[in-house]
Write a protein that holds these residues in place. Sequence first.
Motif, short mmCIF file in Angstrom:
data_model
loop_
_atom_site.label_atom_id
_atom_site.label_comp_id
_atom_site.label_asym_id
_atom_site.label_seq_id
_atom_site.Cartn_x
_atom_site.Cartn_y
_atom_site.Cartn_z
N ARG A 1 -10.04 -4.49 0.33
CA ARG A 1 -10.22 -6.01 0.24
C ARG A 1 -11.59 -6.46 0.01
O ARG A 1 -12.41 -5.87 0.44
CB ARG A 1 -9.78 -6.47 1.69
CG ARG A 1 -8.46 -6.49 1.99
CD ARG A 1 -7.44 -7.55 1.16
NE ARG A 1 -6.13 -7.94 1.99
CZ ARG A 1 -5.92 -8.84 2.76
NH1 ARG A 1 -6.63 -9.75 2.77
NH2 ARG A 1 -4.82 -8.98 3.07
N ARG B 1 0.92 -1.45 0.09
CA ARG B 1 0.01 0.14 0.01
C ARG B 1 0.81 1.41 0.05
O ARG B 1 0.23 2.36 0.20
CB ARG B 1 -0.95 0.00 1.15
CG ARG B 1 -2.02 -1.28 1.01
CD ARG B 1 -2.56 -1.46 2.45
NE ARG B 1 -3.03 0.07 3.04
CZ ARG B 1 -3.29 0.28 4.31
NH1 ARG B 1 -2.97 -0.49 5.25
NH2 ARG B 1 -3.61 1.68 4.87
N GLU C 1 -6.79 0.69 2.26
CA GLU C 1 -6.58 -0.61 2.17
C GLU C 1 -8.08 -0.92 1.49
O GLU C 1 -9.10 -0.46 1.98
CB GLU C 1 -6.57 -1.41 3.54
CG GLU C 1 -6.49 -2.94 3.19
CD GLU C 1 -6.18 -3.65 4.49
OE1 GLU C 1 -5.85 -4.88 4.44
OE2 GLU C 1 -6.40 -3.09 5.62
N LEU D 1 0.57 5.43 3.12
CA LEU D 1 -0.04 4.36 2.85
C LEU D 1 -1.58 4.75 2.06
O LEU D 1 -2.39 5.45 2.58
CB LEU D 1 -0.43 3.55 4.02
CG LEU D 1 0.91 2.92 4.70
CD1 LEU D 1 0.23 2.04 5.93
CD2 LEU D 1 1.67 2.06 3.92
#
Length: 216
Positions: free
Chosen positions: A204, A171, A202, A199
């Motif tokens: 997913r 990331r 995220e 970063l």
Amino acid sequence: MAHAGFALTFCLSPVGAHAGEIHALVRDKTGKGVVDAVVVALPANRSAGNAGGASATIIVDQVNKEFIPYVLPVQVGTAVNFPNKDNIRHHVYSFSPAKNFELPLYMGTPASPVLFDKPGAVVLGCNIHDWMIAYVYVSDSPYFAKTGADGKANLTELPPGDYTLRAWHPRLAGKEEATERKVAVSRTGAVEATWDIGLTPEFRIRRAPIPGQRGY
């Protein structure tokens, strides 16, 4: 000192006199240690980078419809096996420039491992289970380490000399090359290197529900 979303500091601390070391710390912008970052030391003397050669065949497991480990750093020339320990079939693939391959639907262990022969980050996926994602980071240097939950990683047994350090994470905000720094490693001290990296959020894919169970 900030540079394109990251900062790096380093100093020397005492270690044994037989080989050089780099003690790395990778943090996010809040100061929290970043797990699964890869720190690489590329020697200016390229012959030093050939010491030891690539590792023997190693493993990325498939357990409970997940890849284990999530991030696997290896040296160029390493063969990786992808055993399927689930009682269903998986279809492992990557379209990454560093390694484009497919292991069509299978159970058990494939007949041949996959040879990672080019440097770069390789994204793994399963064509059946979209949430299964992992990364093989292929290093063109034998000197690398992956950070633990505390964001720390130690690179050991480095021949004295000049190195280029860099840090990578799945990331990482920005290019890996932007994290590069030059350091000198000696036999009498460890280089303490700290990165503060940005970063990306995220993302997913949610796991498909398991029949008879709640959640993922």
